[in-house]
Design a protein around this motif. Structure first.
Motif, PDB file in Angstrom:
ATOM      1  N   PHE A 190       0.842  -1.203   0.000  1.00 45.54           N
ATOM      2  CA  PHE A 190       0.000   0.000   0.000  1.00 45.54           C
ATOM      3  C   PHE A 190       0.878   1.254   0.000  1.00 45.54           C
ATOM      4  O   PHE A 190       0.652   2.186  -0.777  1.00 45.54           O
ATOM      5  N   ARG A 191       1.905   1.258   0.844  1.00 45.58           N
ATOM      6  CA  ARG A 191       2.810   2.409   0.944  1.00 45.58           C
ATOM      7  C   ARG A 191       3.602   2.612  -0.340  1.00 45.58           C
ATOM      8  O   ARG A 191       3.660   3.723  -0.869  1.00 45.58           O
ATOM      9  N   VAL A 192       4.216   1.554  -0.854  1.00 46.65           N
ATOM     10  CA  VAL A 192       5.039   1.670  -2.055  1.00 46.65           C
ATOM     11  C   VAL A 192       4.200   2.110  -3.256  1.00 46.65           C
ATOM     12  O   VAL A 192       4.610   2.978  -4.027  1.00 46.65           O
ATOM     13  N   SER A 193       3.030   1.529  -3.397  1.00 44.57           N
ATOM     14  CA  SER A 193       2.169   1.848  -4.541  1.00 44.57           C
ATOM     15  C   SER A 193       1.749   3.304  -4.532  1.00 44.57           C
ATOM     16  O   SER A 193       1.726   3.963  -5.581  1.00 44.57           O
ATOM     17  N   THR A 212       5.218   5.894  -4.573  1.00 37.29           N
ATOM     18  CA  THR A 212       5.861   5.996  -5.889  1.00 37.29           C
ATOM     19  C   THR A 212       4.901   6.517  -6.955  1.00 37.29           C
ATOM     20  O   THR A 212       5.318   6.929  -8.019  1.00 37.29           O
ATOM     21  N   LYS A 213       3.594   6.449  -6.625  1.00 36.98           N
ATOM     22  CA  LYS A 213       2.498   6.759  -7.548  1.00 36.98           C
ATOM     23  C   LYS A 213       2.329   5.683  -8.633  1.00 36.98           C
ATOM     24  O   LYS A 213       1.749   5.927  -9.693  1.00 36.98           O
ATOM     25  N   PHE A 214       2.837   4.481  -8.349  1.00 39.14           N
ATOM     26  CA  PHE A 214       2.709   3.352  -9.274  1.00 39.14           C
ATOM     27  C   PHE A 214       1.246   2.935  -9.416  1.00 39.14           C
ATOM     28  O   PHE A 214       0.757   2.668 -10.515  1.00 39.14           O
ATOM     29  N   ALA A 215       0.546   2.886  -8.279  1.00 38.04           N
ATOM     30  CA  ALA A 215      -0.884   2.522  -8.285  1.00 38.04           C
ATOM     31  C   ALA A 215      -1.513   3.114  -7.039  1.00 38.04           C
ATOM     32  O   ALA A 215      -1.449   2.531  -5.961  1.00 38.04           O
ATOM     33  N   MET A 216      -2.114   4.264  -7.187  1.00 41.03           N
ATOM     34  CA  MET A 216      -2.622   4.993  -6.022  1.00 41.03           C
ATOM     35  C   MET A 216      -4.052   4.585  -5.667  1.00 41.03           C
ATOM     36  O   MET A 216      -4.852   4.264  -6.539  1.00 41.03           O
ATOM     37  N   GLY A 217      -4.331   4.597  -4.353  1.00 41.97           N
ATOM     38  CA  GLY A 217      -5.673   4.269  -3.887  1.00 41.97           C
ATOM     39  C   GLY A 217      -5.819   4.623  -2.420  1.00 41.97           C
ATOM     40  O   GLY A 217      -4.837   4.618  -1.678  1.00 41.97           O
ATOM     41  N   LYS A 218      -7.055   4.916  -2.006  1.00 42.57           N
ATOM     42  CA  LYS A 218      -7.301   5.355  -0.632  1.00 42.57           C
ATOM     43  C   LYS A 218      -7.300   4.212   0.375  1.00 42.57           C
ATOM     44  O   LYS A 218      -7.152   4.432   1.569  1.00 42.57           O
ATOM     45  N   ASP A 219      -7.501   2.989  -0.106  1.00 44.89           N
ATOM     46  CA  ASP A 219      -7.469   1.833   0.791  1.00 44.89           C
ATOM     47  C   ASP A 219      -6.877   0.644   0.052  1.00 44.89           C
ATOM     48  O   ASP A 219      -6.596   0.716  -1.150  1.00 44.89           O
ATOM     49  N   VAL A 220      -6.666  -0.460   0.782  1.00 44.46           N
ATOM     50  CA  VAL A 220      -5.975  -1.609   0.185  1.00 44.46           C
ATOM     51  C   VAL A 220      -6.764  -2.213  -0.973  1.00 44.46           C
ATOM     52  O   VAL A 220      -6.176  -2.689  -1.955  1.00 44.46           O
TER      53      VAL A 220
END
Length: 211
Positions: free
Chosen positions: A142-145, A148-156
């Protein structure tokens, strides 16, 4: 982040670790299921210390049922939330014996029906034991995604949904392990080690560090 940059990130992670593996010790789908269930809010190191003693004594559903809840607690009491985890593992073993012939089912719904097994645990088992292209999103992923902005989202769930959409098929089986290891050892929570990161120039995190 555009798809070309994502692909370059994945190619670098693959080149650095072509055959990534979980850091949990296991030798069967059942051992993996138990280990992942025990790993909730605990480190892989602490789980391995416990299962290295447990599995030589009881590494099948029948053996753990015979061991009993209290007997199981004796092996896992060094792990956080061991009381509830022992109860869940014991009940899951009973269900595996009653409904699945003592085998871990290669089926998401059946896995998630087991006590203590949520979507993340089911994803790990399906991916690591059975080779499914699932992506279990934990705090590291969740943190890395997001960072880095690789895959952003508000929850898992949103991050998992985005990862499944943007990760090309050829990387899907291994990306879970790459991102977890990257978050565990390089893109750490408090102060990411940007200076020693193999994807630093591709990452879109603005507050990069020298480490």
């Amino acid at each position: 982040m555009n798809k070309e940059k994502r692909r370059e990130i994945l190619e670098r992670l693959r080149a650095n670790n072509p055959h990534p593996e979980t850091e949990l010790n296991f030798s069967s789908p059942f051992e993996l299921l138990v280990a992942v269930t025990l790993s909730a809010q605990a480190t892989d190191v602490s789980v391995n210390k416990a299962t290295d003693k447990l599995f030589p004594v009881a590494n099948t559903p029948q053996a753990i049922v015979e061991l009993g809840v209290e007997g199981l607690k004796g092996y896992i009491k060094t792990i956080g939330l061991y009381n509830s985890k022992a109860e869940n593992v014991f009940k899951a073993c009973q269900i595996l014996l009653d409904k699945h012939g003592g085998e871990v089912p290669e089926d998401r719904a059946a896995l998630e029906a087991l006590p203590g097994v949520g979507r993340k645990t089911a994803n790990v088992v399906l991916n690591t034991a059975f080779g499914w292209p699932t992506i279990a999103v934990d705090t590291h992923i969740f943190r890395v995604s997001n960072r880095t902005k690789f895959a952003m989202g508000k929850d898992v769930d949103k991050v998992e949904e985005k990862l499944l959409k943007v990760v090309p098929k050829e990387f899907k089986v291994d990306v879970h392990h790459w991102l977890i290891l990257h978050g565990r050892y390089t893109c750490v929570a408090r102060k990411p080690r940007c200076g020693s990161c193999i994807i630093e120039d591709l990452c879109e995190f603005k507050e990069k560090t020298e480490i």
